[in-house]
Write a protein that holds these residues in place. Structure first.
Motif, PDB file in Angstrom:
ATOM      1  N   MET A  23      22.525  80.413  97.223  1.00  0.00           N
ATOM      2  CA  MET A  23      23.631  81.128  97.869  1.00  0.00           C
ATOM      3  C   MET A  23      23.201  81.640  99.247  1.00  0.00           C
ATOM      4  O   MET A  23      23.932  81.488 100.239  1.00  0.00           O
ATOM      5  CB  MET A  23      24.068  82.287  96.971  1.00  0.00           C
ATOM      6  CG  MET A  23      25.205  83.122  97.498  1.00  0.00           C
ATOM      7  SD  MET A  23      25.708  84.381  96.274  1.00  0.00           S
ATOM      8  CE  MET A  23      24.235  85.422  96.258  1.00  0.00           C
ATOM      9  N   LYS A  26      22.791  78.792 101.798  1.00  0.00           N
ATOM     10  CA  LYS A  26      24.031  78.302 102.386  1.00  0.00           C
ATOM     11  C   LYS A  26      24.517  79.213 103.513  1.00  0.00           C
ATOM     12  O   LYS A  26      25.114  78.750 104.484  1.00  0.00           O
ATOM     13  CB  LYS A  26      25.106  78.166 101.307  1.00  0.00           C
ATOM     14  CG  LYS A  26      24.848  77.013 100.350  1.00  0.00           C
ATOM     15  CD  LYS A  26      25.991  76.807  99.370  1.00  0.00           C
ATOM     16  CE  LYS A  26      25.722  75.601  98.483  1.00  0.00           C
ATOM     17  NZ  LYS A  26      26.825  75.344  97.528  1.00  0.00           N
ATOM     18  N   VAL A  27      24.253  80.497 103.397  1.00  0.00           N
ATOM     19  CA  VAL A  27      24.591  81.409 104.495  1.00  0.00           C
ATOM     20  C   VAL A  27      23.769  81.048 105.733  1.00  0.00           C
ATOM     21  O   VAL A  27      24.295  81.001 106.853  1.00  0.00           O
ATOM     22  CB  VAL A  27      24.343  82.877 104.086  1.00  0.00           C
ATOM     23  CG1 VAL A  27      24.554  83.810 105.286  1.00  0.00           C
ATOM     24  CG2 VAL A  27      25.271  83.278 102.950  1.00  0.00           C
ATOM     25  N   VAL A  30      25.253  78.079 107.412  1.00  0.00           N
ATOM     26  CA  VAL A  30      26.455  78.398 108.193  1.00  0.00           C
ATOM     27  C   VAL A  30      26.064  79.036 109.524  1.00  0.00           C
ATOM     28  O   VAL A  30      26.636  78.728 110.578  1.00  0.00           O
ATOM     29  CB  VAL A  30      27.397  79.335 107.398  1.00  0.00           C
ATOM     30  CG1 VAL A  30      28.559  79.801 108.273  1.00  0.00           C
ATOM     31  CG2 VAL A  30      27.927  78.622 106.170  1.00  0.00           C
ATOM     32  N   GLU A  71      29.408  83.229  93.541  1.00  0.00           N
ATOM     33  CA  GLU A  71      28.737  82.875  94.803  1.00  0.00           C
ATOM     34  C   GLU A  71      29.721  82.366  95.836  1.00  0.00           C
ATOM     35  O   GLU A  71      29.443  82.370  97.041  1.00  0.00           O
ATOM     36  CB  GLU A  71      27.626  81.845  94.561  1.00  0.00           C
ATOM     37  CG  GLU A  71      28.076  80.427  94.249  1.00  0.00           C
ATOM     38  CD  GLU A  71      28.272  80.168  92.774  1.00  0.00           C
ATOM     39  OE1 GLU A  71      28.255  78.993  92.377  1.00  0.00           O
ATOM     40  OE2 GLU A  71      28.439  81.150  92.017  1.00  0.00           O
ATOM     41  N   GLN A  75      29.882  82.434 100.193  1.00  0.00           N
ATOM     42  CA  GLN A  75      30.085  81.235 101.013  1.00  0.00           C
ATOM     43  C   GLN A  75      31.360  81.339 101.842  1.00  0.00           C
ATOM     44  O   GLN A  75      31.374  81.060 103.046  1.00  0.00           O
ATOM     45  CB  GLN A  75      30.152  79.998 100.118  1.00  0.00           C
ATOM     46  CG  GLN A  75      28.879  79.698  99.344  1.00  0.00           C
ATOM     47  CD  GLN A  75      29.084  78.556  98.362  1.00  0.00           C
ATOM     48  OE1 GLN A  75      29.935  77.697  98.556  1.00  0.00           O
ATOM     49  NE2 GLN A  75      28.312  78.556  97.288  1.00  0.00           N
ATOM     50  N   GLN A 329      27.998  71.747 101.934  1.00  0.00           N
ATOM     51  CA  GLN A 329      26.623  71.832 102.406  1.00  0.00           C
ATOM     52  C   GLN A 329      26.012  70.435 102.539  1.00  0.00           C
ATOM     53  O   GLN A 329      25.330  70.144 103.521  1.00  0.00           O
ATOM     54  CB  GLN A 329      25.784  72.684 101.445  1.00  0.00           C
ATOM     55  CG  GLN A 329      24.356  72.918 101.956  1.00  0.00           C
ATOM     56  CD  GLN A 329      23.530  73.738 100.992  1.00  0.00           C
ATOM     57  OE1 GLN A 329      23.640  73.574  99.780  1.00  0.00           O
ATOM     58  NE2 GLN A 329      22.697  74.628 101.517  1.00  0.00           N
ATOM     59  N   ALA A 335      28.564  75.260 104.204  1.00  0.00           N
ATOM     60  CA  ALA A 335      29.108  75.638 102.901  1.00  0.00           C
ATOM     61  C   ALA A 335      30.546  75.140 102.878  1.00  0.00           C
ATOM     62  O   ALA A 335      30.935  74.336 103.722  1.00  0.00           O
ATOM     63  CB  ALA A 335      29.035  77.160 102.697  1.00  0.00           C
ATOM     64  N   GLU A 336      31.324  75.626 101.925  1.00  0.00           N
ATOM     65  CA  GLU A 336      32.723  75.202 101.878  1.00  0.00           C
ATOM     66  C   GLU A 336      33.583  76.295 101.286  1.00  0.00           C
ATOM     67  O   GLU A 336      33.126  77.083 100.452  1.00  0.00           O
ATOM     68  CB  GLU A 336      32.894  73.919 101.063  1.00  0.00           C
ATOM     69  CG  GLU A 336      32.623  74.107  99.578  1.00  0.00           C
ATOM     70  CD  GLU A 336      32.724  72.821  98.781  1.00  0.00           C
ATOM     71  OE1 GLU A 336      32.411  71.768  99.344  1.00  0.00           O
ATOM     72  OE2 GLU A 336      33.093  72.902  97.589  1.00  0.00           O
TER      73      GLU A 336
END
Length: 408
Positions: A23, A26-27, A30, A71, A75, A329, A335-336
């Protein structure tokens, strides 16, 4: 489980260990994406001194309603802030405390920033059905709703709001093993698509097998799936083609498929299997039974691959690759927000670009339309090249933060 929740749901709710690390990763992904807001994607000289530009801008206020997967709150918030949108989150009741803790942490982080930072209220959380009902009626304040969950959830949202809805519904994905499939690739793709993470919306739920493979590749694929603990719900032809010894030894994992199985998102180690006579039949079956999320063909024949990719009506169409790649990702989006199965604006995994629209900025010097209507002036319609500087002309950080603050 002691909680009364089934195993697939419990797995979705878990945010410990590697899932927590993922998690946060993924931040970071971004953060690494180039700022997209204010980018110029088109510049045209309409006439001398009259220039038109197409500029990326945020949608505004977006409401995201999701079931389980806490999570997703992190995202979605990261993507919304990156795209200068404000976001209102509504998670599942099973994760109400986790969602509250995550959003509180995000708001605290925003509140600690100095200068022209997005305000903490740029990310908000609602918890009750009554609040959701109120949101659905706020068409004058909310610009887009993205429901993530079952078809029933998406249908309910669409039927009860005037706000545009970007649907993210069931993930009923299919893998088709063509007559020209390579056996090694067929085994790898089928197993990964089903077993890598069975509860995900991009996991395969049905397997279509060309009849030419019933006596060759299919038994090997079936054995590999059964060895991974997959229960196979087979149509009569695929069941009959299994070696007697395998069918006897794995009888507890084998059952007859019914029509409803091919329209079901199992979210578990269960796979519906159907025999087809051609790529055309496979395409017709998938288009009429899938959720138009992601579907795959395994083949070494260019003509079959071309037909499948041209006629499958899904957001993702894969050739010799696992359906599990349908992820923001993995697409390089960081991310999405969800996977859109709509046919407008955004389709497939929705990253930062999926949360942007555009506006046209026209620069003139006292130009008037009457001059062109009367023939006193004429249009040049000359496409202008965009240098890196020209593309980012409008991408001012303070502008982005102001947009986000205004939306909030």
């Amino acid at each position: 489980a002691k909680t009364g929740l089934d195993a697939p749901l419990l797995k979705r709710l878990d945010v410990e260990g590697s899932k927590f690390d993922g998690m946060l990763s993924k931040v970071d992904d971004v953060i690494a994406i180039a700022d997209p807001v204010g980018q110029v994607s088109l510049a045209t000289e309409l006439d001398d001194g009259l220039t038109l530009e197409r500029i990326a801008c945020p949608i505004g206020v977006i409401a995201i309603i999701f079931e389980s997967r806490p999570e997703a709150a992190v995202q979605i918030s990261a993507l919304a802030l990156k795209s200068a949108n404000a976001v209102i989150l509504k998670g599942g009741k099973e994760a109400i405390n986790t969602n509250a803790a995550l959003v509180a942490a995000i708001q605290a982080g925003l509140g600690s920033l100095k200068g022209d930072a997005p305000p903490p209220r740029s990310v908000q959380l609602v918890a009750t059905r009554e609040e959701v009902s109120t949101l659905l009626g706020m068409h004058h304040k909310i610009d887009l709703i993205v429901p993530r969950g079952s078809n029933a959830l998406v249908a309910h949202i669409m039927a009860n709001t005037r706000i545009p809805v970007m649907g993210h519904a069931d993930g009923i994905c299919a893998v088709y093993l063509d007559a020209a499939a390579d056996e090694t690739k067929a085994i790898a793709v089928a197993v990964d698509s089903k077993c890598d993470y069975p509860v995900a919306c991009n996991a395969a739920e049905s397997l279509l097998v060309h009849e030419a493979l019933l006596s060759s590749t299919w038994p090997a694929v079936a054995t590999a799936l059964l060895d991974k603990g997959v229960d196979l719900r087979c149509d009569p032809r695929s069941a009959k083609a299994l070696p007697a010894g395998l069918a006897f030894a794995r009888a507890s994992q084998l059952s007859a498929a019914c029509e409803a199985d091919f329209r079901t998102e199992f979210g578990d180690l269960i796979l519906a299997v159907k025999t087809v006579a051609s790529v055309q039949e496979a395409v017709a079956h998938i288009n009429s039974h899938s959720s138009h999320h992601t579907d795959c063909i395994v083949t070494e024949e260019a003509a079959a691959a071309a037909h499948f990719s041209s006629y499958i009506d899904s957001a993702g169409v894969y050739l010799n690759a696992s359906t599990r790649f349908a992820d923001g990702q993995r697409y390089g989006f960081g991310a999405e927000v969800g996977v859109s199965t709509n046919r407008i604006h955004s389709r497939g995994p929705m990253g930062v670009e999926g949360l942007l629209i555009y506006k046209y900025v026209l620069r003139g010097s006292g130009h008037i339309a009457a001059d062109y209507s009367a023939g006193r002036r004429s249009f040049t319609h000359k496409r202008l090249s965009l240098t890196p500087e020209a593309r980012s002309r409008w991408a001012e950080p303070k502008l982005l933060l102001a947009l986000c603050a205004a939306a909030a």
